[in-house]
Design a protein around this motif. Structure first.
Motif, mmCIF file in Angstrom:
data_model
loop_
_atom_site.group_PDB
_atom_site.id
_atom_site.type_symbol
_atom_site.label_atom_id
_atom_site.label_comp_id
_atom_site.label_asym_id
_atom_site.label_seq_id
_atom_site.Cartn_x
_atom_site.Cartn_y
_atom_site.Cartn_z
ATOM 1 N N VAL A 63 0.841 -1.204 0.000
ATOM 2 C CA VAL A 63 0.000 0.000 0.000
ATOM 3 C C VAL A 63 0.878 1.257 0.000
ATOM 4 C CG1 VAL A 63 -1.648 1.336 1.383
ATOM 5 C CG2 VAL A 63 -2.008 -1.109 1.027
ATOM 6 N N ILE A 64 1.934 1.247 0.788
ATOM 7 C CA ILE A 64 2.810 2.425 0.842
ATOM 8 C C ILE A 64 3.514 2.633 -0.497
ATOM 9 C CG2 ILE A 64 4.923 3.345 1.879
ATOM 10 C CD1 ILE A 64 3.981 2.109 4.526
ATOM 11 N N ILE A 65 4.048 1.561 -1.071
ATOM 12 C CA ILE A 65 4.742 1.691 -2.358
ATOM 13 C C ILE A 65 3.773 2.136 -3.451
ATOM 14 C CG2 ILE A 65 5.906 0.375 -4.180
ATOM 15 C CD1 ILE A 65 7.301 -1.200 -1.949
ATOM 16 N N ALA A 66 2.561 1.558 -3.469
ATOM 17 C CA ALA A 66 1.569 1.948 -4.472
ATOM 18 C C ALA A 66 1.192 3.420 -4.310
ATOM 19 C CB ALA A 66 0.329 1.069 -4.359
ATOM 20 N N PHE A 67 1.047 3.888 -3.073
ATOM 21 C CA PHE A 67 0.701 5.282 -2.831
ATOM 22 C C PHE A 67 1.809 6.221 -3.308
ATOM 23 C CE2 PHE A 67 0.478 9.032 0.018
ATOM 24 C CZ PHE A 67 -0.736 9.525 -0.424
ATOM 25 N N VAL A 68 3.055 5.863 -3.031
ATOM 26 C CA VAL A 68 4.177 6.702 -3.467
ATOM 27 C C VAL A 68 4.256 6.737 -4.992
ATOM 28 C CG1 VAL A 68 6.695 6.879 -3.487
ATOM 29 C CG2 VAL A 68 5.498 6.478 -1.344
ATOM 30 N N ILE A 69 4.061 5.584 -5.641
ATOM 31 C CA ILE A 69 4.078 5.554 -7.101
ATOM 32 C C ILE A 69 2.952 6.417 -7.663
ATOM 33 C CG2 ILE A 69 3.684 4.053 -9.103
ATOM 34 C CD1 ILE A 69 5.273 1.907 -7.597
ATOM 35 N N TYR A 70 1.772 6.349 -7.035
ATOM 36 C CA TYR A 70 0.645 7.195 -7.457
ATOM 37 C C TYR A 70 1.025 8.672 -7.355
ATOM 38 C CZ TYR A 70 -3.659 9.841 -6.953
ATOM 39 O OH TYR A 70 -4.634 10.798 -7.063
ATOM 40 N N LEU A 71 1.640 9.067 -6.244
ATOM 41 C CA LEU A 71 2.026 10.466 -6.074
ATOM 42 C C LEU A 71 3.059 10.896 -7.114
ATOM 43 C CD1 LEU A 71 2.274 10.771 -2.176
ATOM 44 C CD2 LEU A 71 0.450 11.614 -3.677
ATOM 45 N N VAL A 72 4.016 10.019 -7.413
ATOM 46 C CA VAL A 72 5.045 10.344 -8.410
ATOM 47 C C VAL A 72 4.422 10.498 -9.791
ATOM 48 C CG1 VAL A 72 7.064 9.425 -9.617
ATOM 49 C CG2 VAL A 72 6.969 9.355 -7.130
ATOM 50 N N ILE A 73 3.548 9.561 -10.162
ATOM 51 C CA ILE A 73 2.907 9.635 -11.477
ATOM 52 C C ILE A 73 2.028 10.876 -11.574
ATOM 53 C CG2 ILE A 73 1.176 8.519 -12.944
ATOM 54 C CD1 ILE A 73 2.402 5.846 -12.091
ATOM 55 N N ARG A 74 1.336 11.192 -10.511
ATOM 56 C CA ARG A 74 0.493 12.398 -10.499
ATOM 57 C C ARG A 74 1.338 13.659 -10.660
ATOM 58 N NH1 ARG A 74 -3.312 14.301 -5.564
ATOM 59 N NH2 ARG A 74 -4.293 16.005 -6.654
ATOM 60 N N ALA A 75 2.474 13.712 -9.963
ATOM 61 C CA ALA A 75 3.362 14.879 -10.074
ATOM 62 C C ALA A 75 3.944 14.980 -11.483
ATOM 63 C CB ALA A 75 4.479 14.790 -9.039
ATOM 64 N N LEU A 76 4.329 13.838 -12.060
ATOM 65 C CA LEU A 76 4.858 13.861 -13.419
ATOM 66 C C LEU A 76 3.799 14.318 -14.423
ATOM 67 C CD1 LEU A 76 7.018 10.608 -13.507
ATOM 68 C CD2 LEU A 76 7.816 12.975 -13.517
ATOM 69 N N ALA A 77 2.555 13.880 -14.244
ATOM 70 C CA ALA A 77 1.479 14.300 -15.146
ATOM 71 C C ALA A 77 1.244 15.806 -15.027
ATOM 72 C CB ALA A 77 0.198 13.535 -14.836
ATOM 73 N N ARG A 78 1.269 16.316 -13.803
ATOM 74 C CA ARG A 78 1.085 17.761 -13.593
ATOM 75 C C ARG A 78 2.227 18.533 -14.243
ATOM 76 N NH1 ARG A 78 0.534 18.668 -7.798
ATOM 77 N NH2 ARG A 78 -1.565 17.884 -8.127
ATOM 78 N N PHE A 79 3.448 18.051 -14.071
ATOM 79 C CA PHE A 79 4.606 18.704 -14.681
ATOM 80 C C PHE A 79 4.500 18.682 -16.197
ATOM 81 C CE2 PHE A 79 8.977 18.450 -16.354
ATOM 82 C CZ PHE A 79 9.437 19.685 -15.929
ATOM 83 N N LYS A 80 4.061 17.563 -16.748
ATOM 84 C CA LYS A 80 3.932 17.444 -18.198
ATOM 85 C C LYS A 80 2.883 18.418 -18.724
ATOM 86 C CE LYS A 80 3.438 14.073 -21.863
ATOM 87 N NZ LYS A 80 3.247 12.679 -22.216
ATOM 88 N N ARG A 81 1.755 18.550 -18.000
ATOM 89 C CA ARG A 81 0.721 19.514 -18.416
ATOM 90 C C ARG A 81 1.262 20.932 -18.398
ATOM 91 N NH1 ARG A 81 -3.183 18.567 -14.357
ATOM 92 N NH2 ARG A 81 -2.653 16.417 -14.079
ATOM 93 N N GLN A 82 2.025 21.301 -17.363
ATOM 94 C CA GLN A 82 2.609 22.635 -17.291
ATOM 95 C C GLN A 82 3.596 22.852 -18.434
ATOM 96 O OE1 GLN A 82 4.329 22.831 -13.394
ATOM 97 N NE2 GLN A 82 2.398 23.344 -12.396
ATOM 98 N N GLU A 83 4.333 21.809 -18.762
ATOM 99 C CA GLU A 83 5.294 21.903 -19.857
ATOM 100 C C GLU A 83 4.573 22.105 -21.187
ATOM 101 O OE1 GLU A 83 7.856 18.444 -21.334
ATOM 102 O OE2 GLU A 83 9.067 19.397 -19.773
ATOM 103 N N GLU A 84 3.452 21.407 -21.394
ATOM 104 C CA GLU A 84 2.681 21.557 -22.625
ATOM 105 C C GLU A 84 2.097 22.964 -22.734
ATOM 106 O OE1 GLU A 84 -0.152 18.403 -22.451
ATOM 107 O OE2 GLU A 84 1.290 16.880 -23.072
ATOM 108 N N VAL A 85 1.621 23.519 -21.618
ATOM 109 C CA VAL A 85 1.079 24.875 -21.622
ATOM 110 C C VAL A 85 2.193 25.870 -21.956
ATOM 111 C CG1 VAL A 85 0.134 26.691 -20.134
ATOM 112 C CG2 VAL A 85 -0.834 24.387 -20.075
#
Length: 153
Positions: A98-120
């Motif tokens: 559960v902890i590893i899955a949660f951390v991976i979720y947070l990393v993927i979410r942060a990367l998606a947010r960064f990618k959206r900012q980069e596209e903008v």
């Protein structure tokens, strides 16, 4: 002749494999696996040494590592001769997951947010097409010319 073909095929295979293994994606994957293994050890230690002692307060007997459900009792003088379900070990693995899955979720979410900012940012700084700029200039010039001709008539 067959030996030469075999050698050149082996050389081509080794060359292709070397190119594949040294590509950026493969190297990145290897680094990620190594870091992931180290991260897994940190999470396991966190769960075993910090989280599970707190959980063990709620487990009868107090030691979560030895928490088990005995299915077939063994002889008391032979250690580990009983058939049992190791609840504590399983619970520790579930908390690790559960902890590893949660951390991976947070990393993927942060990367998606960064990618959206980069596209903008790319959209805002996208180079303007010179044909569109010249068409806009010509349209503006024609509009001014039309206004000038209309005002003189």
């Amino acid at each position: 002749m067959a030996i030469r073909r075999g050698r050149s095929a082996a050389g081509g295979f080794l060359r292709d494999f070397r190119e594949f293994a040294l590509k950026g994606n493969v190297m990145d994957l290897a680094i990620a696996v190594i870091i992931g293994g180290a991260f897994g050890k940190i999470v396991t230690s966190f769960v075993q040494d910090l989280v599970m002692p707190i959980v063990s307060l709620f487990i009868p007997g107090g030691n979560w590592r030895t928490a088990r459900i005995v299915l077939v009792p063994g002889t008391p003088e032979v250690e580990g001769s009983e058939k049992a379900i190791l609840i504590g070990s399983f619970l520790g693995s579930v908390v690790d997951f559960v902890i590893i899955a949660f951390v991976i979720y947070l990393v993927i979410r942060a990367l998606a947010r960064f990618k959206r900012q980069e596209e903008v940012a790319e959209a805002e700084t996208a180079p303007v097409d010179p044909i569109v700029v010249s068409q806009e200039r010509l349209t503006t010039a024609l509009d001014r010319l039309t206004q000038t001709l209309d005002s003189r008539s």
